[in-house]
Motif scaffolding. Sequence first.
Motif, PDB file in Angstrom:
ATOM      1  N   GLN A   1       0.847  -1.185   0.000  1.00  0.00           N
ATOM      2  CA  GLN A   1       0.000   0.000   0.000  1.00  0.00           C
ATOM      3  C   GLN A   1       0.887   1.240   0.000  1.00  0.00           C
ATOM      4  OE1 GLN A   1      -2.775   0.148   3.206  1.00  0.00           O
ATOM      5  NE2 GLN A   1      -3.648   2.111   2.579  1.00  0.00           N
ATOM      6  N   VAL A   2       0.574   2.167  -0.893  1.00  0.00           N
ATOM      7  CA  VAL A   2       1.349   3.397  -0.983  1.00  0.00           C
ATOM      8  C   VAL A   2       0.949   4.337   0.138  1.00  0.00           C
ATOM      9  CG1 VAL A   2       1.832   5.423  -2.368  1.00  0.00           C
ATOM     10  CG2 VAL A   2       1.588   3.190  -3.466  1.00  0.00           C
ATOM     11  N   GLN A   3       1.928   4.869   0.804  1.00  0.00           N
ATOM     12  CA  GLN A   3       1.658   5.838   1.872  1.00  0.00           C
ATOM     13  C   GLN A   3       2.532   7.063   1.703  1.00  0.00           C
ATOM     14  OE1 GLN A   3       2.170   3.676   5.594  1.00  0.00           O
ATOM     15  NE2 GLN A   3      -0.035   3.475   5.779  1.00  0.00           N
ATOM     16  N   LEU A   4       1.923   8.202   1.889  1.00  0.00           N
ATOM     17  CA  LEU A   4       2.635   9.475   1.890  1.00  0.00           C
ATOM     18  C   LEU A   4       2.314  10.165   3.210  1.00  0.00           C
ATOM     19  CD1 LEU A   4       1.754  10.754  -1.707  1.00  0.00           C
ATOM     20  CD2 LEU A   4       3.804   9.518  -0.994  1.00  0.00           C
ATOM     21  N   VAL A   5       3.329  10.572   3.921  1.00  0.00           N
ATOM     22  CA  VAL A   5       3.128  11.199   5.227  1.00  0.00           C
ATOM     23  C   VAL A   5       3.836  12.546   5.240  1.00  0.00           C
ATOM     24  CG1 VAL A   5       3.430  10.996   7.706  1.00  0.00           C
ATOM     25  CG2 VAL A   5       2.971   8.944   6.330  1.00  0.00           C
ATOM     26  N   GLU A   6       3.040  13.610   5.342  1.00  0.00           N
ATOM     27  CA  GLU A   6       3.604  14.964   5.399  1.00  0.00           C
ATOM     28  C   GLU A   6       3.900  15.363   6.834  1.00  0.00           C
ATOM     29  OE1 GLU A   6       0.180  15.408   2.241  1.00  0.00           O
ATOM     30  OE2 GLU A   6       0.458  14.443   4.181  1.00  0.00           O
ATOM     31  N   SER A   7       4.853  16.244   6.975  1.00  0.00           N
ATOM     32  CA  SER A   7       5.168  16.826   8.278  1.00  0.00           C
ATOM     33  C   SER A   7       5.836  18.174   8.055  1.00  0.00           C
ATOM     34  CB  SER A   7       6.090  15.913   9.087  1.00  0.00           C
ATOM     35  OG  SER A   7       7.311  15.715   8.406  1.00  0.00           O
ATOM     36  N   GLY A   8       5.962  18.937   9.140  1.00  0.00           N
ATOM     37  CA  GLY A   8       6.677  20.209   9.061  1.00  0.00           C
ATOM     38  C   GLY A   8       5.800  21.434   9.051  1.00  0.00           C
ATOM     39  N   GLY A   9       4.483  21.248   9.000  1.00  0.00           N
ATOM     40  CA  GLY A   9       3.604  22.411   9.030  1.00  0.00           C
ATOM     41  C   GLY A   9       3.584  23.051  10.403  1.00  0.00           C
ATOM     42  N   GLY A  10       2.942  24.211  10.473  1.00  0.00           N
ATOM     43  CA  GLY A  10       2.859  24.906  11.751  1.00  0.00           C
ATOM     44  C   GLY A  10       2.457  26.347  11.581  1.00  0.00           C
ATOM     45  N   ALA A  23       7.307  11.889   3.397  1.00  0.00           N
ATOM     46  CA  ALA A  23       7.962  10.582   3.402  1.00  0.00           C
ATOM     47  C   ALA A  23       7.084   9.596   2.642  1.00  0.00           C
ATOM     48  CB  ALA A  23       8.188  10.116   4.829  1.00  0.00           C
ATOM     49  N   ALA A  24       7.691   8.900   1.684  1.00  0.00           N
ATOM     50  CA  ALA A  24       6.934   8.006   0.816  1.00  0.00           C
ATOM     51  C   ALA A  24       7.338   6.554   1.002  1.00  0.00           C
ATOM     52  CB  ALA A  24       7.153   8.406  -0.637  1.00  0.00           C
ATOM     53  N   SER A  25       6.403   5.672   0.689  1.00  0.00           N
ATOM     54  CA  SER A  25       6.712   4.241   0.683  1.00  0.00           C
ATOM     55  C   SER A  25       7.847   3.985  -0.281  1.00  0.00           C
ATOM     56  CB  SER A  25       5.484   3.440   0.238  1.00  0.00           C
ATOM     57  OG  SER A  25       4.389   3.696   1.047  1.00  0.00           O
ATOM     58  N   ARG A  26       8.705   3.097   0.092  1.00  0.00           N
ATOM     59  CA  ARG A  26       9.916   2.855  -0.686  1.00  0.00           C
ATOM     60  C   ARG A  26       9.612   2.453  -2.117  1.00  0.00           C
ATOM     61  NH1 ARG A  26      14.925  -0.847   1.483  1.00  0.00           N
ATOM     62  NH2 ARG A  26      16.468  -0.191  -0.050  1.00  0.00           N
ATOM     63  N   GLY A  27       8.588   1.664  -2.322  1.00  0.00           N
ATOM     64  CA  GLY A  27       8.309   1.159  -3.650  1.00  0.00           C
ATOM     65  C   GLY A  27       7.857   2.220  -4.641  1.00  0.00           C
ATOM     66  N   TYR A  95      -0.681  19.482   0.730  1.00  0.00           N
ATOM     67  CA  TYR A  95      -0.742  18.065   0.428  1.00  0.00           C
ATOM     68  C   TYR A  95       0.412  17.645  -0.472  1.00  0.00           C
ATOM     69  CZ  TYR A  95      -5.589  18.430   2.041  1.00  0.00           C
ATOM     70  OH  TYR A  95      -6.717  18.649   2.782  1.00  0.00           O
ATOM     71  N   CYS A  96       0.977  16.519  -0.158  1.00  0.00           N
ATOM     72  CA  CYS A  96       1.971  15.880  -1.008  1.00  0.00           C
ATOM     73  C   CYS A  96       1.261  14.860  -1.896  1.00  0.00           C
ATOM     74  CB  CYS A  96       3.005  15.186  -0.121  1.00  0.00           C
ATOM     75  SG  CYS A  96       4.200  14.171  -0.991  1.00  0.00           S
ATOM     76  N   ALA A  97       1.716  14.738  -3.132  1.00  0.00           N
ATOM     77  CA  ALA A  97       1.095  13.800  -4.059  1.00  0.00           C
ATOM     78  C   ALA A  97       2.162  13.104  -4.883  1.00  0.00           C
ATOM     79  CB  ALA A  97       0.119  14.533  -4.970  1.00  0.00           C
ATOM     80  N   ALA A  98       1.881  11.846  -5.227  1.00  0.00           N
ATOM     81  CA  ALA A  98       2.798  11.057  -6.043  1.00  0.00           C
ATOM     82  C   ALA A  98       2.077  10.573  -7.299  1.00  0.00           C
ATOM     83  CB  ALA A  98       3.318   9.857  -5.255  1.00  0.00           C
ATOM     84  N   SER A  99       2.781  10.629  -8.410  1.00  0.00           N
ATOM     85  CA  SER A  99       2.182  10.140  -9.646  1.00  0.00           C
ATOM     86  C   SER A  99       2.352   8.627  -9.749  1.00  0.00           C
ATOM     87  CB  SER A  99       2.821  10.816 -10.850  1.00  0.00           C
ATOM     88  OG  SER A  99       4.067  10.217 -11.157  1.00  0.00           O
ATOM     89  N   TRP A 117      -2.069  10.450  -2.468  1.00  0.00           N
ATOM     90  CA  TRP A 117      -2.082  11.707  -1.715  1.00  0.00           C
ATOM     91  C   TRP A 117      -1.813  11.451  -0.241  1.00  0.00           C
ATOM     92  CZ3 TRP A 117      -2.894  16.503  -3.977  1.00  0.00           C
ATOM     93  CH2 TRP A 117      -3.254  16.474  -5.330  1.00  0.00           C
ATOM     94  N   GLY A 118      -1.137  12.415   0.375  1.00  0.00           N
ATOM     95  CA  GLY A 118      -0.971  12.381   1.810  1.00  0.00           C
ATOM     96  C   GLY A 118      -2.181  12.963   2.510  1.00  0.00           C
ATOM     97  N   GLN A 119      -2.114  13.005   3.826  1.00  0.00           N
ATOM     98  CA  GLN A 119      -3.253  13.466   4.615  1.00  0.00           C
ATOM     99  C   GLN A 119      -3.267  14.982   4.779  1.00  0.00           C
ATOM    100  OE1 GLN A 119      -0.447  12.424   5.877  1.00  0.00           O
ATOM    101  NE2 GLN A 119       0.033  13.893   7.507  1.00  0.00           N
ATOM    102  N   GLY A 120      -2.174  15.621   4.448  1.00  0.00           N
ATOM    103  CA  GLY A 120      -2.098  17.071   4.530  1.00  0.00           C
ATOM    104  C   GLY A 120      -1.479  17.553   5.827  1.00  0.00           C
ATOM    105  N   THR A 121      -0.866  18.728   5.754  1.00  0.00           N
ATOM    106  CA  THR A 121      -0.302  19.373   6.937  1.00  0.00           C
ATOM    107  C   THR A 121      -0.656  20.853   6.895  1.00  0.00           C
ATOM    108  OG1 THR A 121       1.721  19.687   8.246  1.00  0.00           O
ATOM    109  CG2 THR A 121       1.961  19.812   5.854  1.00  0.00           C
ATOM    110  N   GLN A 122      -1.084  21.378   8.025  1.00  0.00           N
ATOM    111  CA  GLN A 122      -1.567  22.762   8.089  1.00  0.00           C
ATOM    112  C   GLN A 122      -0.396  23.732   8.178  1.00  0.00           C
ATOM    113  OE1 GLN A 122      -4.899  24.078   8.135  1.00  0.00           O
ATOM    114  NE2 GLN A 122      -3.764  26.009   7.923  1.00  0.00           N
ATOM    115  N   VAL A 123      -0.455  24.748   7.344  1.00  0.00           N
ATOM    116  CA  VAL A 123       0.484  25.868   7.410  1.00  0.00           C
ATOM    117  C   VAL A 123      -0.323  27.130   7.649  1.00  0.00           C
ATOM    118  CG1 VAL A 123       2.123  27.282   6.117  1.00  0.00           C
ATOM    119  CG2 VAL A 123       2.212  24.787   5.946  1.00  0.00           C
ATOM    120  N   THR A 124       0.009  27.843   8.707  1.00  0.00           N
ATOM    121  CA  THR A 124      -0.675  29.083   9.034  1.00  0.00           C
ATOM    122  C   THR A 124       0.356  30.193   9.160  1.00  0.00           C
ATOM    123  OG1 THR A 124      -2.390  27.879  10.245  1.00  0.00           O
ATOM    124  CG2 THR A 124      -2.225  30.242  10.643  1.00  0.00           C
TER     125      THR A 124
END
Length: 127
Positions: A1-10, A23-27, A95-99, A117-124
Amino acid sequence: QVQLVESGGGLVQAGGSLRLSCAASRGIFSNYGFGWFRQAPGKEREFVAAVTWSGDNSDYADSVKGRFTISRDNAKNTVYLQMNSLKPEDTAVYYCAASAIYRYTKVLITHSAYAYWGQGTQVTVSS
């Protein structure tokens, strides 16, 4: 299963900087292009930046050119979005996205081109 996990917002003041990570699944990582999109309340999701699978080509929305930089580290399976000189209008969920197009050489700037698509990270950005 492809997973994309965003971080760093704030929360950051106008003129400040943030670096988002995806961060993306290795495959999925090495042979596919990635993009960053954002969606502000009450607005449609919009393109921010994208990079090809090789990292040789990238593109940006006019509103972020000269301020944002997309990069990828294949050794870490991670895509970054460095955001400098932030403005209140940059406030959004990012949101991060992979083709799913293997080694496509062109930069993909439409959200329909991305399969994952990742789950998204909030930037304010405060004024």
